[in-house]
Scaffold this motif. Sequence first.
Motif, short mmCIF file in Angstrom:
data_model
loop_
_atom_site.label_atom_id
_atom_site.label_comp_id
_atom_site.label_asym_id
_atom_site.label_seq_id
_atom_site.Cartn_x
_atom_site.Cartn_y
_atom_site.Cartn_z
N THR A 37 0.85 -1.18 0.00
CA THR A 37 0.00 0.00 0.00
C THR A 37 0.89 1.23 0.00
OG1 THR A 37 -1.71 -1.14 1.25
CG2 THR A 37 -1.77 1.26 1.28
N VAL A 38 0.56 2.18 -0.82
CA VAL A 38 1.23 3.48 -0.82
C VAL A 38 0.20 4.51 -0.40
CG1 VAL A 38 2.38 5.22 -2.25
CG2 VAL A 38 2.83 2.79 -2.65
N ASN A 39 0.47 5.27 0.67
CA ASN A 39 -0.48 6.27 1.14
C ASN A 39 -0.57 7.45 0.19
OD1 ASN A 39 -0.75 9.02 2.86
ND2 ASN A 39 -2.14 7.44 3.61
N HIS A 40 0.56 7.93 -0.30
CA HIS A 40 0.56 9.05 -1.23
C HIS A 40 1.89 9.15 -1.95
CE1 HIS A 40 2.45 10.91 2.32
NE2 HIS A 40 3.05 11.72 1.46
N ILE A 41 1.87 9.92 -3.01
CA ILE A 41 3.08 10.26 -3.75
C ILE A 41 3.30 11.74 -3.50
CG2 ILE A 41 4.11 10.48 -6.03
CD1 ILE A 41 1.98 8.39 -6.94
N ALA A 42 4.46 12.10 -3.02
CA ALA A 42 4.78 13.51 -2.79
C ALA A 42 5.63 14.01 -3.95
CB ALA A 42 5.51 13.68 -1.47
N LEU A 43 5.11 14.99 -4.67
CA LEU A 43 5.84 15.59 -5.77
C LEU A 43 6.42 16.91 -5.30
CD1 LEU A 43 3.25 15.00 -8.63
CD2 LEU A 43 5.19 13.57 -7.99
N GLU A 44 7.73 17.03 -5.37
CA GLU A 44 8.37 18.29 -4.97
C GLU A 44 8.12 19.32 -6.06
OE1 GLU A 44 12.69 20.19 -3.81
OE2 GLU A 44 12.49 18.02 -3.94
N VAL A 45 7.59 20.46 -5.65
CA VAL A 45 7.28 21.53 -6.61
C VAL A 45 7.86 22.85 -6.11
CG1 VAL A 45 5.15 20.39 -7.33
CG2 VAL A 45 5.05 22.13 -5.57
N GLN A 46 8.02 23.76 -7.01
CA GLN A 46 8.36 25.14 -6.67
C GLN A 46 7.22 25.99 -7.21
OE1 GLN A 46 12.19 25.91 -8.38
NE2 GLN A 46 13.26 24.69 -6.87
N GLY A 47 6.74 26.96 -6.41
CA GLY A 47 5.63 27.79 -6.84
C GLY A 47 4.30 27.10 -6.71
N ILE A 48 4.05 26.51 -5.56
CA ILE A 48 2.84 25.71 -5.34
C ILE A 48 1.56 26.51 -5.58
CG2 ILE A 48 2.78 26.10 -2.84
CD1 ILE A 48 1.83 23.15 -2.57
N GLU A 49 1.56 27.78 -5.20
CA GLU A 49 0.35 28.59 -5.37
C GLU A 49 -0.06 28.68 -6.84
OE1 GLU A 49 3.01 29.54 -3.60
OE2 GLU A 49 2.29 29.90 -1.54
N ALA A 50 0.90 28.93 -7.72
CA ALA A 50 0.60 29.03 -9.15
C ALA A 50 0.12 27.70 -9.71
CB ALA A 50 1.84 29.51 -9.91
N LEU A 51 0.74 26.58 -9.28
CA LEU A 51 0.33 25.27 -9.77
C LEU A 51 -1.09 24.95 -9.31
CD1 LEU A 51 0.77 22.58 -11.17
CD2 LEU A 51 1.96 21.78 -9.11
N GLU A 100 -7.48 25.21 1.21
CA GLU A 100 -6.26 26.02 1.34
C GLU A 100 -5.00 25.16 1.29
OE1 GLU A 100 -6.25 29.38 1.55
OE2 GLU A 100 -8.44 29.31 1.35
N ILE A 101 -3.92 25.75 0.85
CA ILE A 101 -2.60 25.13 0.93
C ILE A 101 -2.17 25.18 2.40
CG2 ILE A 101 -0.17 25.42 0.30
CD1 ILE A 101 -1.22 26.72 -2.34
N THR A 102 -1.69 24.06 2.92
CA THR A 102 -1.21 24.01 4.31
C THR A 102 0.20 24.59 4.36
OG1 THR A 102 -2.53 22.03 4.72
CG2 THR A 102 -0.72 22.48 6.25
N LYS A 103 0.41 25.49 5.32
CA LYS A 103 1.73 26.09 5.51
C LYS A 103 2.27 25.63 6.85
CE LYS A 103 0.63 29.94 2.61
NZ LYS A 103 -0.62 30.59 2.44
N MET A 104 3.44 25.01 6.83
CA MET A 104 4.06 24.49 8.05
C MET A 104 5.46 25.11 8.19
SD MET A 104 2.84 20.51 7.66
CE MET A 104 3.20 20.43 5.90
N PRO A 105 5.56 26.27 8.82
CA PRO A 105 6.84 26.97 8.91
C PRO A 105 7.88 26.24 9.76
CG PRO A 105 5.16 28.11 10.17
CD PRO A 105 4.47 27.02 9.42
N ASP A 106 7.45 25.35 10.64
CA ASP A 106 8.38 24.64 11.52
C ASP A 106 8.70 23.22 11.04
OD1 ASP A 106 8.44 26.86 13.21
OD2 ASP A 106 6.71 26.15 14.34
N VAL A 147 7.55 24.30 4.98
CA VAL A 147 7.03 23.62 3.80
C VAL A 147 5.57 24.03 3.60
CG1 VAL A 147 6.27 21.54 5.01
CG2 VAL A 147 6.95 21.38 2.63
N LYS A 148 5.13 23.95 2.35
CA LYS A 148 3.71 24.15 2.01
C LYS A 148 3.28 22.92 1.24
CE LYS A 148 5.01 28.15 0.20
NZ LYS A 148 4.98 29.38 -0.60
N ASN A 149 2.03 22.46 1.51
CA ASN A 149 1.56 21.29 0.76
C ASN A 149 0.05 21.29 0.63
OD1 ASN A 149 0.77 20.56 3.37
ND2 ASN A 149 1.30 18.42 3.08
#
Length: 129
Positions: free
Chosen positions: A68-82, A97-103, A109-111
């Motif tokens: 089982t794979v829970n998810h695939i994480a794709l590293e992106v730059q400019g998440i808001e535009a995508l 909303e995009i989740t923002k995790m400053p810590d 990170v944002k995801n």
Amino acid sequence: MNNYLITGLAHIGIMTDDPQKCADFYVKYLGFSPFYTYANDDVQLVFVENGGCVIEFVRAASEYTAGTVNHIALEVQGIEALVENLRAQGIVFETEEITKMPDFFPNGVKNIFLTGPAGERIELFDYSR
């Protein structure tokens, strides 16, 4: 001392009833390119790639549910535009909303998550580097 070296992730395999439909989704919406296709009487494999990330969509003649794979994480730059671009094309996300995790990680990170055509969870993951 080990006689081997793991240099990175080769690919992620996702079971699906329609490998080509999944590959087309990743090409159309996420900027992947067709990479390789293979088929015989027992299996159909369709690979796509983007920036060194390779995903394999698999349809097998026999049932296969071992992993089982829970998810695939794709590293992106400019998440808001995508995200804005995908929403304009009718893609629905798990959250508004995009989740923002400053810590999280050294600089934050944002995801955000969406669901692909095989039911796979896709995480768009933007490091604040």
